[in-house]
Design a protein around this motif. Structure first.
Motif, PDB file in Angstrom:
ATOM      1  N   PHE A   1       2.497  -0.712  10.432  1.00 10.25           N
ATOM      2  CA  PHE A   1       2.874  -2.064  10.853  1.00 10.25           C
ATOM      3  C   PHE A   1       2.849  -2.205  12.373  1.00 10.25           C
ATOM      4  CE2 PHE A   1       4.395  -2.608   6.522  1.00 10.25           C
ATOM      5  CZ  PHE A   1       4.119  -3.950   6.287  1.00 10.25           C
ATOM      6  N   ARG A   2       3.213  -1.151  13.065  1.00  8.71           N
ATOM      7  CA  ARG A   2       3.140  -1.209  14.525  1.00  8.71           C
ATOM      8  C   ARG A   2       1.689  -1.355  14.973  1.00  8.71           C
ATOM      9  NH1 ARG A   2       4.560   4.013  17.975  1.00  8.71           N
ATOM     10  NH2 ARG A   2       2.538   4.538  17.102  1.00  8.71           N
TER      11      ARG A   2
ATOM     12  N   ALA B   1       0.820  -1.210   0.000  1.00 10.37           N
ATOM     13  CA  ALA B   1       0.000   0.000   0.000  1.00 10.37           C
ATOM     14  C   ALA B   1       0.854   1.260   0.000  1.00 10.37           C
ATOM     15  CB  ALA B   1      -0.924  -0.014   1.214  1.00 10.37           C
ATOM     16  N   ASN B   2       0.401   2.270  -0.724  1.00  9.87           N
ATOM     17  CA  ASN B   2       1.081   3.565  -0.735  1.00  9.87           C
ATOM     18  C   ASN B   2       0.644   4.396   0.465  1.00  9.87           C
ATOM     19  OD1 ASN B   2       2.393   2.912  -3.065  1.00  9.87           O
ATOM     20  ND2 ASN B   2       1.078   4.107  -4.407  1.00  9.87           N
ATOM     21  N   SER B   3       1.402   5.451   0.723  1.00  8.68           N
ATOM     22  CA  SER B   3       1.081   6.372   1.817  1.00  8.68           C
ATOM     23  C   SER B   3       1.350   7.796   1.364  1.00  8.68           C
ATOM     24  CB  SER B   3       1.924   6.054   3.050  1.00  8.68           C
ATOM     25  OG  SER B   3       1.785   7.058   4.039  1.00  8.68           O
TER      26      SER B   3
ATOM     27  N   LYS C   1       9.017  11.187   7.804  1.00  6.21           N
ATOM     28  CA  LYS C   1       7.560  11.233   7.595  1.00  6.21           C
ATOM     29  C   LYS C   1       7.060   9.912   7.012  1.00  6.21           C
ATOM     30  CE  LYS C   1       7.307  16.219   6.600  1.00  6.21           C
ATOM     31  NZ  LYS C   1       7.032  17.215   5.532  1.00  6.21           N
ATOM     32  N   ALA C   2       7.794   9.403   6.014  1.00  7.44           N
ATOM     33  CA  ALA C   2       7.363   8.187   5.329  1.00  7.44           C
ATOM     34  C   ALA C   2       7.234   7.016   6.293  1.00  7.44           C
ATOM     35  CB  ALA C   2       8.329   7.845   4.203  1.00  7.44           C
ATOM     36  N   PHE C   3       8.099   6.967   7.275  1.00  9.32           N
ATOM     37  CA  PHE C   3       8.059   5.851   8.225  1.00  9.32           C
ATOM     38  C   PHE C   3       7.236   6.153   9.471  1.00  9.32           C
ATOM     39  CE2 PHE C   3      11.921   4.259   6.045  1.00  9.32           C
ATOM     40  CZ  PHE C   3      11.553   2.935   5.906  1.00  9.32           C
ATOM     41  N   ALA C   4       7.388   7.340  10.037  1.00 11.63           N
ATOM     42  CA  ALA C   4       6.917   7.586  11.397  1.00 11.63           C
ATOM     43  C   ALA C   4       5.707   8.472  11.534  1.00 11.63           C
ATOM     44  CB  ALA C   4       8.072   8.185  12.216  1.00 11.63           C
TER      45      ALA C   4
ATOM     46  N   ASP D   1      -0.785   7.747   7.451  1.00 14.15           N
ATOM     47  CA  ASP D   1       0.131   7.143   8.420  1.00 14.15           C
ATOM     48  C   ASP D   1       1.408   6.707   7.731  1.00 14.15           C
ATOM     49  OD1 ASP D   1      -1.340   7.359  10.749  1.00 14.15           O
ATOM     50  OD2 ASP D   1      -2.439   5.507  10.383  1.00 14.15           O
ATOM     51  N   GLY D   2       2.540   6.776   8.471  1.00 16.15           N
ATOM     52  CA  GLY D   2       3.800   6.276   7.946  1.00 16.15           C
ATOM     53  C   GLY D   2       3.788   4.755   7.896  1.00 16.15           C
TER      54      GLY D   2
END
Length: 484
Positions: free
Chosen positions: A402-403, A340-342, A383-386, A396-397
Motif C-alpha cells: 500500500f505504501r 490479494a494474498n501475500s 513479516k505480513a505487514f512490513a 511484499d508485506g
C-alpha cells in the motif's frame, strides 16, 4: 464602462422610436451565451479538482499509515510497567529488550548544599573584600577534593561595597555551576548565604576558596574542608543515585538511571528496601493503534473515492467524478490490493487472517480479538505487514504494497498528479477563452450601439423633415380654403 453604457441606455431608441435597448441587450446576450457555457464548464472542472484534492489528501494519509507499519521502530516498540511508580518509573526506547527486572533503590542523587555559619545583619549589608574561587568536582571521605575533568576554576572579585545580595548576584552570573541564594534566619532575622550545585551527582560537588587577601567577612563565605575552612557548613553532600537491578549494583549522577539496561531508563524518586518489579513487554497497544490507523485511512480513502464516483439512481444524479477513469481505476486497484494474498508470512497470508475485515460497504475494520491473538506471533505479523521483497516473487508485506501504491499515485508523474495537472490546464484554457469571448462580446455591443445610434440620428432627421412637409401642406391647404 458601466457609466458609459448607462448614459447610452437613457437615449438609445429615442430618435427612431424603436425599443433599441432591448434589441441590443438580447443580441449581446446571445453573443455571450458561449461564455456562460464556459463558466459552467469551469465550475465543473473546479469541482473535479476539489474532489481529486480530497482523494490526494486521503491517499497521503494512507501512505503515512502504511509507512508506519513498515517502520522497524514500531515492531521493536516496548512498554514498561512498574509495581510502584512512586519508587521507580520506567520508560523504554529503541533497542529495549523484553524481560522482568527487580529494582531496589538505596539512595537518591543529590546536589551539594552549603550554608554560611555566621549571619549577616541583613542581605543589604556588606561583608568585606577579596576573591572567591569556585571549583566543581568530587569530595573523598577524607575531604580531599578532585576537580572535575573538563571544568575550569571561576574567580569572583568582591569589593568592599558589595552587599550580600551583590555577592549572591555575582556568583549567579559568574558561570560557575552553582546557584546562590539568601535565607533569613528565623530565630535572629539575620541573613545567611546558601550555595547549591546546579547538578546532582558526586562529581558535581563544589569547593569555594578565599584568597589570602580576603577580609574575614569574605573568607567566611568559603567552603574548603580540605584546608580547614570553617566559615560554612555542608548541609547536603553531592551524591549519586544508587540501586540494584536483579542484584547488580548500578549508580547514576541523576535520578534517572540510563545505560544500565539498553533502551530502558529508570527514574527513581524514593528509597525503598523492598524490590520494585519492572516488566518490559512488546508494545501491543502502539502496534494495534498503528494497524487501526491503517484500517481507518484505507476506509476513508475508499469512501472518498466511492462518494465521488457513484451514481444515485433515486435522484438520477451523478457524482463529480462519476465515470472518471482515473478515480474509478484507483478504486479498483485498492480493492484488488486489499484482497490479494501475500507469501511474506507463512502464517498470515491475508489481511483477514490478521483480523482486518472488509465490510459490505467497502470499509476495513479490525477484529480486535483476532488481531490480539495474531500479535502473540509478533515476528510473523511483522513479516505480513512490513516485509520488502527484492526477488520479485510477490512476497511484499501488505503495508509495503500500500505504501508503494500510494507513492506511485502521489508521484510527480503519477495518475493523481497528472490528472490534477490536466484539469488545471483546462481551467487556464477555459479562462483564456472566456476572456477572448468577453472581449469580442464587448466589441459587438459597442458596434451595435454605434449602429443604432446612427439609425436614431437618421430617423430623427427623417421625422423632422416629415413634420416640416406636413406643416407646409397643412398651411397650403388652409390658404386655398381661405381664397375660395
Amino acid at each position: 464602462m458601466t457609466s458609459t453604457t448607462s448614459a447610452t441606455l437613457t437615449s438609445l431608441g429615442l430618435g427612431s422610436g424603436l425599443d433599441a435597448e432591448s434589441i441590443v441587450t438580447k443580441l449581446v446576450a446571445l453573443e455571450r451565451q458561449p461564455i456562460t457555457k464556459l463558466q459552467t464548464e469551469a465550475s465543473t472542472i473546479q469541482s473535479k479538482i476539489s474532489a481529486f484534492g480530497k482523494i490526494q489528501s486521503a491517499v497521503s494519509t494512507l501512505r503515512d499509515a502504511a509507512a508506519k507499519l513498515t517502520s522497524p521502530d514500531l515492531w521493536a516498540s516496548t512498554a514498561a510497567t512498574s509495581s510502584d511508580e512512586t519508587v521507580a518509573k520506567v520508560t523504554t526506547s529503541s533497542g529495549a529488550a523484553t524481560g522482568n527486572y527487580s529494582v531496589v533503590v538505596s539512595s537518591l542523587a543529590a546536589a551539594q548544599t552549603t550554608v554560611t555559619n555566621a549571619s549577616v545583619a541583613s542581605s543589604t549589608s556588606t561583608v568585606g573584600s577579596g576573591t572567591l574561587t569556585i571549583d566543581i568536582g568530587s569530595w573523598a571521605a577524607d575531604n580531599t577534593f578532585t576537580q572535575k575533568s573538563g571544568t575550569s576554576s571561576v574567580s569572583i572579585a568582591i569589593a568592599d561595597t558589595d552587599t550580600l545580595e551583590g555577592i549572591r548576584d555575582k556568583i549567579n552570573s559568574s558561570g560557575a555551576a552553582v546557584k546562590a541564594s539568601i535565607v533569613k534566619d528565623a530565630s535572629t532575622g539575620a541573613a545567611k548565604l546558601v550555595v547549591n550545585s546546579t547538578a546532582t551527582g558526586a562529581s558535581n560537588g563544589f569547593r569555594i576558596q578565599a584568597d589570602a587577601s580576603s577580609t574575614s567577612g569574605v573568607a567566611a563565605l568559603a567552603f574548603d574542608p580540605e584546608h580547614s575552612t570553617t566559615g560554612t557548613t555542608r548541609t547536603q553532600a553531592a551524591t549519586n543515585a544508587s540501586a540494584t537491578i536483579n542484584g547488580v549494583a548500578v549508580n547514576s549522577e541523576t535520578n534517572t538511571i540510563s545505560g544500565a539496561l539498553t533502551g530502558i531508563d529508570i527514574k527513581v524518586s524514593k528509597v525503598s528496601s523492598t524490590a520494585v518489579s519492572v516488566n518490559v513487554d512488546q508494545d501491543n497497544t502502539t502496534i494495534t493503534a498503528a494497524i487501526q490507523a491503517f484500517a481507518t485511512a484505507y476506509s476513508s480513502l475508499y469512501s472518498t473515492i466511492k462518494s465521488n464516483t457513484k451514481y444515485d439512481d433515486s435522484t438520477k444524479t451523478a457524482a463529480t467524478l462519476q465515470g472518471d477513469s482515473t478515480a474509478v481505476g484507483m478504486g479498483n486497484r485498492l480493492r484488488t490490493l486489499l484482497g490479494a494474498n501475500s507469501s511474506a508470512s507463512s502464517v498470515f497470508t491475508s489481511l483477514s487472517s490478521l483480523g482486518l475485515q472488509v465490510q459490505s460497504g467497502g470499509a476495513l475494520t479490525v477484529n480486535s480479538t483476532k488481531l490480539t491473538s495474531a500479535l502473540s506471533n509478533l515476528a510473523e505479523v511483522k513479516k505480513a505487514f512490513a516485509a520488502a521483497d527484492t526477488t520479485g516473487s510477490g512476497a511484499d508485506g501488505f503495508a509495503t504494497r500500500f505504501r508503494s501504491l500510494a507513492d506511485e499515485l502521489l508521484g510527480t508523474e503519477g495518475p493523481l498528479t497528472s490528472r490534477t495537472t490536466g484539469l488545471n490546464t483546462l481551467v487556464k484554457n477555459n479562462s483564456k477563452r472566456q476572456d477572448e469571448l468577453d472581449a469580442r462580446a464587448t466589441l459587438y455591443e459597442k458596434r451595435l450601439r454605434a449602429q443604432y445610434s446612427a439609425l436614431d440620428t437618421k430617423m430623427s432627421q427623417i421625422s423632422s423633415t416629415s413634420n416640416y412637409v406636413t406643416q407646409m401642406i397643412n398651411s397650403l391647404n388652409a390658404a386655398n380654403k381661405s381664397s375660395s
